[in-house]
Design a protein around this motif. Structure first.
Motif, PDB file in Angstrom:
ATOM      1  N   VAL A 147      11.480  57.085  42.266  1.00 56.73           N
ATOM      2  CA  VAL A 147      12.265  57.879  43.216  1.00 56.73           C
ATOM      3  C   VAL A 147      13.226  58.791  42.447  1.00 56.73           C
ATOM      4  O   VAL A 147      14.253  58.350  41.933  1.00 56.73           O
ATOM      5  N   PHE A 148      12.872  60.056  42.379  1.00 56.93           N
ATOM      6  CA  PHE A 148      13.714  61.048  41.698  1.00 56.93           C
ATOM      7  C   PHE A 148      14.759  61.610  42.657  1.00 56.93           C
ATOM      8  O   PHE A 148      15.904  61.851  42.270  1.00 56.93           O
ATOM      9  N   PHE A 149      14.371  61.809  43.922  1.00 61.14           N
ATOM     10  CA  PHE A 149      15.296  62.352  44.906  1.00 61.14           C
ATOM     11  C   PHE A 149      14.898  61.847  46.279  1.00 61.14           C
ATOM     12  O   PHE A 149      13.736  61.924  46.665  1.00 61.14           O
ATOM     13  N   SER A 150      15.867  61.309  47.011  1.00 57.41           N
ATOM     14  CA  SER A 150      15.591  60.839  48.359  1.00 57.41           C
ATOM     15  C   SER A 150      16.900  60.737  49.125  1.00 57.41           C
ATOM     16  O   SER A 150      17.974  61.088  48.627  1.00 57.41           O
ATOM     17  N   GLN A 151      16.793  60.253  50.342  1.00 57.92           N
ATOM     18  CA  GLN A 151      17.940  60.042  51.219  1.00 57.92           C
ATOM     19  C   GLN A 151      17.713  58.719  51.919  1.00 57.92           C
ATOM     20  O   GLN A 151      16.594  58.445  52.380  1.00 57.92           O
ATOM     21  N   PRO A 203       3.934  58.305  39.813  1.00 58.19           N
ATOM     22  CA  PRO A 203       4.502  59.630  39.569  1.00 58.19           C
ATOM     23  C   PRO A 203       5.845  59.776  40.283  1.00 58.19           C
ATOM     24  O   PRO A 203       6.108  59.120  41.293  1.00 58.19           O
ATOM     25  N   LEU A 204       6.685  60.639  39.758  1.00 62.34           N
ATOM     26  CA  LEU A 204       7.989  60.876  40.374  1.00 62.34           C
ATOM     27  C   LEU A 204       7.819  61.384  41.803  1.00 62.34           C
ATOM     28  O   LEU A 204       6.891  62.143  42.100  1.00 62.34           O
ATOM     29  N   SER A 205       8.733  60.970  42.664  1.00 62.98           N
ATOM     30  CA  SER A 205       8.668  61.399  44.061  1.00 62.98           C
ATOM     31  C   SER A 205       9.977  62.043  44.476  1.00 62.98           C
ATOM     32  O   SER A 205      11.056  61.702  43.986  1.00 62.98           O
ATOM     33  N   ALA A 206       9.868  62.996  45.389  1.00 58.61           N
ATOM     34  CA  ALA A 206      11.017  63.610  46.047  1.00 58.61           C
ATOM     35  C   ALA A 206      10.707  63.658  47.530  1.00 58.61           C
ATOM     36  O   ALA A 206       9.626  64.091  47.935  1.00 58.61           O
TER      37      ALA A 206
END
Length: 284
Positions: free
Chosen positions: A72-76, A18-21
């Motif tokens: 990985v939809f959004f990360s740093q 599943p997409l992760s943020a």
């Protein structure tokens, strides 16, 4: 899920995560409500037509995972693995400017920390001491101090021991406990601990700063569709510019979020090359 062929010719179902943020670099438990507010503001800027989104903002992703996968939809992510083990796996979304000592416009640095009661006053004083390194893949914990120390090392080992601790908090704890003598800590990690967990840094002091480096960027997977990448970039810029989001950003000490490009991050590998040319290719 999709079908893939197995060795016996039968079809098997490939499991797509599943997409992760997440924001794994600065995720103290005390700051989780702040990151949830940040994510909610970003989702609001993405709008109702944004398509499938991660079900929740996650806090269990390691700071330096093995890869930036398609989920990985959004990360740093740290700038050094961005230039090494993550090449070809990500797309840049934006870069924050932080409001804290050691930060400039879209830049940060690392602080060299020692125990407050120690006799060390300068980098030169650390020759022959025990150094804490959070990870050999860390820009602030390894790459930046390597460049700082390279002119002093003279092509020889500088420390008596370099111990890989696993995280910046572990490095600080071991220095504070007297088990190790010094560490190089991302200035934003130090700022967040000073604000949210001051007892953890109360016995530490800064004796030097590393050279500056591009700030840790926001990223998405290389697998994220172009339209969604552009939507994320626009949402981050809107988040930065709209007054209603200012309290959320101020709570995270983010002064602004701007566009990100690859060119500034090449400086990180320049530091690696310069240290090698000075005869100090490894932090030792």
């Amino acid at each position: 899920m999709s079908d893939i062929a197995t060795q016996d010719g039968k079809a098997a179902q490939a499991v797509v995560p599943p997409l992760s943020a997440t924001s794994p670099m600065y995720n103290l438990p005390e700051m989780r409500a702040l990151y949830l507010a940040f994510w909610e503001a970003l989702v609001a800027e993405l709008g109702p037509e944004s398509g499938d989104l991660p079900e929740a903002f996650a806090f269990d992703r390691p700071a330096v995972p093995d890869a930036i996968g398609p989920e990985v939809f959004f990360s740093q992510t740290c700038g050094y693995p961005l230039q090494t083990i993550y090449r070809g796996q990500y797309q840049l979304l934006g870069v924050p400017t932080y409001d804290a000592p050691g930060c400039g416009e879209a830049t940060h640095c690392a602080f060299i920390l020692v125990r407050d009661s120690s006799p060390f006053q300068s980098i030169e004083d650390l020759r022959g001491t025990r150094f804490a390194c959070n990870s050999r893949q860390s820009n602030s914990g390894m790459n930046l101090p390597r460049r700082l120390i390279a002119p002093l090392a003279g092509g020889k080992p500088f420390f008596s021991k370099v111990v890989e601790t696993g995280t910046h908090p572990f490095s600080m704890a071991r220095v504070a406990a007297g088990e190790l003598d010094a560490a190089s800590i991302d200035c934003m990690t130090f700022a967040y601990f000073s604000e949210h967990r001051p007892e953890a840094v109360a016995g530490l002091r800064v004796i030097a700063r590393t050279p500056p480096s591009p700030a840790i960027p926001f990223v998405t997977s290389i697998a994220t569709a172009p339209a969604r990448v552009e939507a994320l970039r626009a949402a981050l810029l809107a988040l930065s510019s709209k007054p209603q989001h200012r309290p959320v950003l101020q709570a995270l000490r983010i002064a602004a979020i701007g566009p990100a490009s690859l060119a500034p991050y090449e400086r990180i590998l320049d530091y690696e090359r310069e240290a090698a040319e000075l005869g100090y290719p490894e932090l030792v």
